[in-house]
Motif scaffolding. Sequence first.
Motif, PDB file in Angstrom:
ATOM      1  N   THR A  12       0.837  -1.202   0.000  1.00 50.71           N
ATOM      2  CA  THR A  12       0.000   0.000   0.000  1.00 50.71           C
ATOM      3  C   THR A  12       0.873   1.255   0.000  1.00 50.71           C
ATOM      4  N   GLY A  13       0.219   2.404  -0.175  1.00 48.71           N
ATOM      5  CA  GLY A  13       0.948   3.635  -0.492  1.00 48.71           C
ATOM      6  C   GLY A  13       1.573   4.395   0.643  1.00 48.71           C
ATOM      7  N   GLY A  14       2.654   3.870   1.187  1.00 49.01           N
ATOM      8  CA  GLY A  14       3.418   4.578   2.217  1.00 49.01           C
ATOM      9  C   GLY A  14       4.848   4.739   1.739  1.00 49.01           C
ATOM     10  N   ILE A  15       5.577   5.576   2.451  1.00 46.94           N
ATOM     11  CA  ILE A  15       6.955   5.877   2.065  1.00 46.94           C
ATOM     12  C   ILE A  15       7.847   4.628   2.173  1.00 46.94           C
ATOM     13  N   ALA A  16       7.405   3.655   2.995  1.00 43.91           N
ATOM     14  CA  ALA A  16       8.227   2.452   3.199  1.00 43.91           C
ATOM     15  C   ALA A  16       8.000   1.381   2.126  1.00 43.91           C
ATOM     16  N   LYS A  40      -3.287   1.594  -5.916  1.00 42.64           N
ATOM     17  CA  LYS A  40      -2.974   2.702  -6.849  1.00 42.64           C
ATOM     18  C   LYS A  40      -1.959   3.643  -6.205  1.00 42.64           C
ATOM     19  N   ALA A  41      -2.142   3.895  -4.886  1.00 44.06           N
ATOM     20  CA  ALA A  41      -1.233   4.814  -4.190  1.00 44.06           C
ATOM     21  C   ALA A  41       0.179   4.229  -4.147  1.00 44.06           C
ATOM     22  N   ALA A  42       0.284   2.920  -3.959  1.00 42.80           N
ATOM     23  CA  ALA A  42       1.614   2.288  -3.878  1.00 42.80           C
ATOM     24  C   ALA A  42       2.389   2.482  -5.178  1.00 42.80           C
ATOM     25  N   GLU A  44       2.339   4.946  -7.043  1.00 40.27           N
ATOM     26  CA  GLU A  44       2.898   6.306  -7.099  1.00 40.27           C
ATOM     27  C   GLU A  44       4.310   6.336  -6.511  1.00 40.27           C
ATOM     28  N   PHE A  45       4.613   5.378  -5.642  1.00 39.12           N
ATOM     29  CA  PHE A  45       5.913   5.382  -4.951  1.00 39.12           C
ATOM     30  C   PHE A  45       6.955   4.549  -5.693  1.00 39.12           C
ATOM     31  N   VAL A  46       6.577   3.341  -6.099  1.00 34.53           N
ATOM     32  CA  VAL A  46       7.530   2.458  -6.789  1.00 34.53           C
ATOM     33  C   VAL A  46       6.810   1.817  -7.980  1.00 34.53           C
ATOM     34  N   ALA A  89       1.583  -1.406   5.560  1.00 38.74           N
ATOM     35  CA  ALA A  89       0.139  -1.222   5.639  1.00 38.74           C
ATOM     36  C   ALA A  89      -0.163   0.219   6.039  1.00 38.74           C
ATOM     37  N   THR A  90      -0.875   0.936   5.194  1.00 39.64           N
ATOM     38  CA  THR A  90      -1.237   2.328   5.497  1.00 39.64           C
ATOM     39  C   THR A  90      -2.379   2.371   6.513  1.00 39.64           C
ATOM     40  N   ALA A  91      -2.550   3.552   7.098  1.00 38.80           N
ATOM     41  CA  ALA A  91      -3.699   3.773   7.985  1.00 38.80           C
ATOM     42  C   ALA A  91      -4.974   3.528   7.180  1.00 38.80           C
ATOM     43  N   ASN A  92      -4.920   3.920   5.906  1.00 37.53           N
ATOM     44  CA  ASN A  92      -6.083   3.795   5.026  1.00 37.53           C
ATOM     45  C   ASN A  92      -6.522   2.340   4.833  1.00 37.53           C
ATOM     46  N   VAL A  93      -5.567   1.456   4.517  1.00 35.68           N
ATOM     47  CA  VAL A  93      -5.951   0.060   4.240  1.00 35.68           C
ATOM     48  C   VAL A  93      -6.461  -0.614   5.517  1.00 35.68           C
ATOM     49  N   GLY A  95      -7.974   0.876   7.976  1.00 36.42           N
ATOM     50  CA  GLY A  95      -9.321   1.418   8.192  1.00 36.42           C
ATOM     51  C   GLY A  95     -10.327   0.762   7.269  1.00 36.42           C
ATOM     52  N   LYS A  96      -9.922   0.568   6.013  1.00 34.03           N
ATOM     53  CA  LYS A  96     -10.864  -0.018   5.052  1.00 34.03           C
ATOM     54  C   LYS A  96     -11.227  -1.453   5.439  1.00 34.03           C
ATOM     55  N   VAL A  97     -10.202  -2.269   5.704  1.00 28.61           N
ATOM     56  CA  VAL A  97     -10.483  -3.678   6.014  1.00 28.61           C
ATOM     57  C   VAL A  97     -11.285  -3.783   7.316  1.00 28.61           C
ATOM     58  N   PRO A 121       2.111  -2.308   9.777  1.00 25.57           N
ATOM     59  CA  PRO A 121       1.815  -0.883   9.584  1.00 25.57           C
ATOM     60  C   PRO A 121       3.083  -0.023   9.550  1.00 25.57           C
ATOM     61  N   ALA A 122       2.990   1.072   8.809  1.00 25.86           N
ATOM     62  CA  ALA A 122       4.067   2.078   8.786  1.00 25.86           C
ATOM     63  C   ALA A 122       3.434   3.416   8.478  1.00 25.86           C
ATOM     64  N   MET A 123       3.667   4.364   9.343  1.00 29.03           N
ATOM     65  CA  MET A 123       3.082   5.695   9.121  1.00 29.03           C
ATOM     66  C   MET A 123       3.655   6.693  10.116  1.00 29.03           C
ATOM     67  N   ASN A 124       3.262   7.926   9.973  1.00 28.31           N
ATOM     68  CA  ASN A 124       3.647   8.991  10.895  1.00 28.31           C
ATOM     69  C   ASN A 124       3.153   8.661  12.310  1.00 28.31           C
ATOM     70  N   ASN A 126       1.817  10.400  14.668  1.00 27.44           N
ATOM     71  CA  ASN A 126       0.482  10.888  15.067  1.00 27.44           C
ATOM     72  C   ASN A 126      -0.623  10.088  14.399  1.00 27.44           C
ATOM     73  N   MET A 127      -0.357   9.662  13.158  1.00 22.59           N
ATOM     74  CA  MET A 127      -1.338   8.791  12.489  1.00 22.59           C
ATOM     75  C   MET A 127      -1.440   7.474  13.258  1.00 22.59           C
ATOM     76  N   TYR A 128      -0.260   6.949  13.667  1.00 23.12           N
ATOM     77  CA  TYR A 128      -0.260   5.648  14.352  1.00 23.12           C
ATOM     78  C   TYR A 128      -0.974   5.739  15.703  1.00 23.12           C
TER      79      TYR A 128
HETATM   80  C1  LIG Z   1       4.751  11.203   0.261  1.00 22.94           C
HETATM   81  C2  LIG Z   1       3.647  10.451   0.941  1.00 22.94           C
HETATM   82  C3  LIG Z   1       3.963   9.545   1.912  1.00 22.94           C
HETATM   83  C4  LIG Z   1       2.944   8.839   2.576  1.00 22.94           C
HETATM   84  N1  LIG Z   1       3.303   7.934   3.526  1.00 22.94           N
HETATM   85  C5  LIG Z   1       2.330   7.258   4.188  1.00 22.94           C
HETATM   86  C6  LIG Z   1       2.677   6.306   5.164  1.00 22.94           C
HETATM   87  O1  LIG Z   1       3.864   6.048   5.451  1.00 22.94           O
HETATM   88  N2  LIG Z   1       1.684   5.664   5.811  1.00 22.94           N
HETATM   89  C7  LIG Z   1       0.366   5.906   5.544  1.00 22.94           C
HETATM   90  O2  LIG Z   1      -0.488   5.300   6.189  1.00 22.94           O
HETATM   91  N3  LIG Z   1       0.016   6.783   4.583  1.00 22.94           N
HETATM   92  C8  LIG Z   1       0.955   7.470   3.897  1.00 22.94           C
HETATM   93  N4  LIG Z   1       0.603   8.361   2.914  1.00 22.94           N
HETATM   94  C9  LIG Z   1      -0.833   8.558   2.624  1.00 22.94           C
HETATM   95  C10 LIG Z   1      -1.388   7.449   1.737  1.00 22.94           C
HETATM   96  O3  LIG Z   1      -0.663   7.377   0.538  1.00 22.94           O
HETATM   97  C11 LIG Z   1      -2.862   7.706   1.473  1.00 22.94           C
HETATM   98  O4  LIG Z   1      -3.590   7.584   2.685  1.00 22.94           O
HETATM   99  C12 LIG Z   1      -3.421   6.771   0.435  1.00 22.94           C
HETATM  100  O5  LIG Z   1      -4.798   7.014   0.284  1.00 22.94           O
HETATM  101  C13 LIG Z   1      -3.211   5.310   0.806  1.00 22.94           C
HETATM  102  O6  LIG Z   1      -3.828   4.491  -0.144  1.00 22.94           O
HETATM  103  P1  LIG Z   1      -3.742   2.899  -0.047  1.00 22.94           P
HETATM  104  O7  LIG Z   1      -4.002   2.526   1.348  1.00 22.94           O
HETATM  105  O8  LIG Z   1      -4.831   2.434  -0.977  1.00 22.94           O
HETATM  106  O9  LIG Z   1      -2.414   2.528  -0.561  1.00 22.94           O
HETATM  107  C14 LIG Z   1       1.590   9.050   2.239  1.00 22.94           C
HETATM  108  C15 LIG Z   1       1.283   9.979   1.211  1.00 22.94           C
HETATM  109  C16 LIG Z   1       2.297  10.642   0.575  1.00 22.94           C
HETATM  110  C17 LIG Z   1       1.940  11.611  -0.530  1.00 22.94           C
END
Ligand SMILES: Cc1cc2nc3c(=O)[nH]c(=O)nc-3n(C[C@H](O)[C@H](O)[C@H](O)COP(=O)(O)O)c2cc1C
Length: 396
Positions: A12-16, A40-42, A44-46, A89-93, A95-97, A121-124, A126-128
Motif C-alpha cells: 500500500t501507499g506509504g513511504i516504506a 494505486k497509491a503504492a 505512485e511510490f515504486v 500497511a497504510t492507515a487507510n488500508v 481502516g478499510k479492512v 503498519p508504517a506511518m507517521n 500521530n497517524m499511528y
Molecule cells: C509522500 C507520501 C507519503 C505517505 N506515507 C504514508 C505512510 O507512510 N503511511 C500511511 O499510512 N500513509 C501514507 N501516505 C498517505 C497514503 O498514501 C494515502 O492515505 C493513500 O490514500 C493510501 O492508499 P492505499 O491505502 O490504498 O495505498 C503518504 C502519502 C504521501 C503523498
Amino acid sequence: MENRKTVVIGVTGGIAVYKALDVISKLKKENIEVHVIMTKAAIEFVNPISFQSLSQNIVIHDMFEEPKAWEIQHIVLAKKADLFVIVPATANVIGKVANGIADDMLTTTIMATKAPVIFAPAMNVNMYNNPILQSNIQKLKEFGYNFINPTSGRLACGDIGEGKLAQTEDIFEIIMSNLYSIKDMIGTKVLVTAGPTIAPIDPVRYITNRSSGKMGYAIAREARDRGAVVTLISGPCNEKVPIGVSIIRINTNEEMRAAVLNNYEDTNIVIKAAAVSDYKPKVYSNNKIKKSENGLNLEFIRDNDILKELGLHKKNQILVGFAAESNDLLQNAKGKLLKKNLDYIVANDITKADIGFGTDENKVIILSKDNDPIAIDKMSKKQIARELFNLINKKR
Ligand SMILES: Cc1cc2nc3c(=O)[nH]c(=O)nc-3n(C[C@H](O)[C@H](O)[C@H](O)COP(=O)(O)O)c2cc1C
C-alpha cells in the motif's frame, strides 16, 4: 523445505513501500511463491516492474483490467495464498479492512481469503497513535488478523516516535514462522531466562560467566513461533530480541530473582536457560578498590538459588532447568532435577569447544522425572529448542 508455500504480499501507499522489495527478495531465496497486489497509491511510490521482477509474477493492481486469464484474479489469489502480508500497511488500508470496505483489488482479495492475514503498519507517529487507527487495529485483532508492530525511531517525515516499519528481517522471520511452525502453544505463557548475570565487586569491576544467551534466545524464538506468549528475562548479551517477545533486562542475580518471581505465578512453562551467578562478593565496595602492590583477596558468598526457590513454590507450572557440567554430566543433572523439583533438565557438556557456550550448536541430554534420558544429537540451538518443546508439549 517441504511443500512450496505461496505468500501474497499486499503493498500500500506509504513511504516504506521500497522495503517490501527486500521482504520479497528474502522470500524468493527460500523458494516461496510470491504474488504481489499493489494499491494505486503504492504505484505512485515504486513502479510495479520492480515488484514484478523480484516476485517473478505479474503484479496485480487494477480490478477491472483486461483479464490475463479466464480466472477471477482476486478469488484465485485469495484461495492460493498460504499467508497474506500487507507490507507496508497504510492507515487507510487498515481502516478499510476493519470496516468491510473492498473497493480495490487488494481489499477485495483480503476480504475473500481464508488464509491468515498479517499487517505490518508504517506511518507517521500521530497517524499511528490516532485513536481511530488504534481502534481499527483492535477490531481487526479481535477478528483474528495479526499485526507486526512498527518500531520507534526517526520517521521519514522527520518526526520521532512509533510508526517505523518493523525491520524487514523481522517481517521475514514472522512470515517464515507462520508458514512453517506448528502452532501448538497458542495462548501458553512461557517465561524464559537467558544469558549471564553479573556480580559487582565495586563500581567498575564485576565477575560474570561465558554464557552468550544464544540457547535461551533460541528457546524464546521457538516458543514465539509456536504461538506462545513469551517473556524473556535476559542478562547482558548481544543477541537480537525476537520480535513479538517481551523482554526484561536484568544484570544481577537479585534482579533476575525479582523479575522471575514477579512473572512466575501466571506462567505455564518456565525455562531457566540463564547462567545465573552462584556466588557474589561478600562485600560490595562503594568506592573503586585501589590498586596496590599486594594482591587482592575477595571473599565470595552464595547468591540466591532461584531455580530451587521456583521448585519449592511450584504449583501447575512446568519447570525446566539447564545443567552445564564439565564432569559427571548425567549424575549431576539427575541430582539437580530431583533436588530442585524440576520437570525437565537439559544437560550439556561444556568441555567441548564446538558446542555449548557461545556457539550456535549444542548437543544435549534431556532428563525428566518419569522417563529415560533422551540424547539429542548435535544440532542448532533453535532445533534443540524445537525438540525440547516437542517433548514438553507431548506430556501437557
Ligand atoms: C509522500 C507520501 C507519503 C505517505 N506515507 C504514508 C505512510 O507512510 N503511511 C500511511 O499510512 N500513509 C501514507 N501516505 C498517505 C497514503 O498514501 C494515502 O492515505 C493513500 O490514500 C493510501 O492508499 P492505499 O491505502 O490504498 O495505498 C503518504 C502519502 C504521501 C503523498
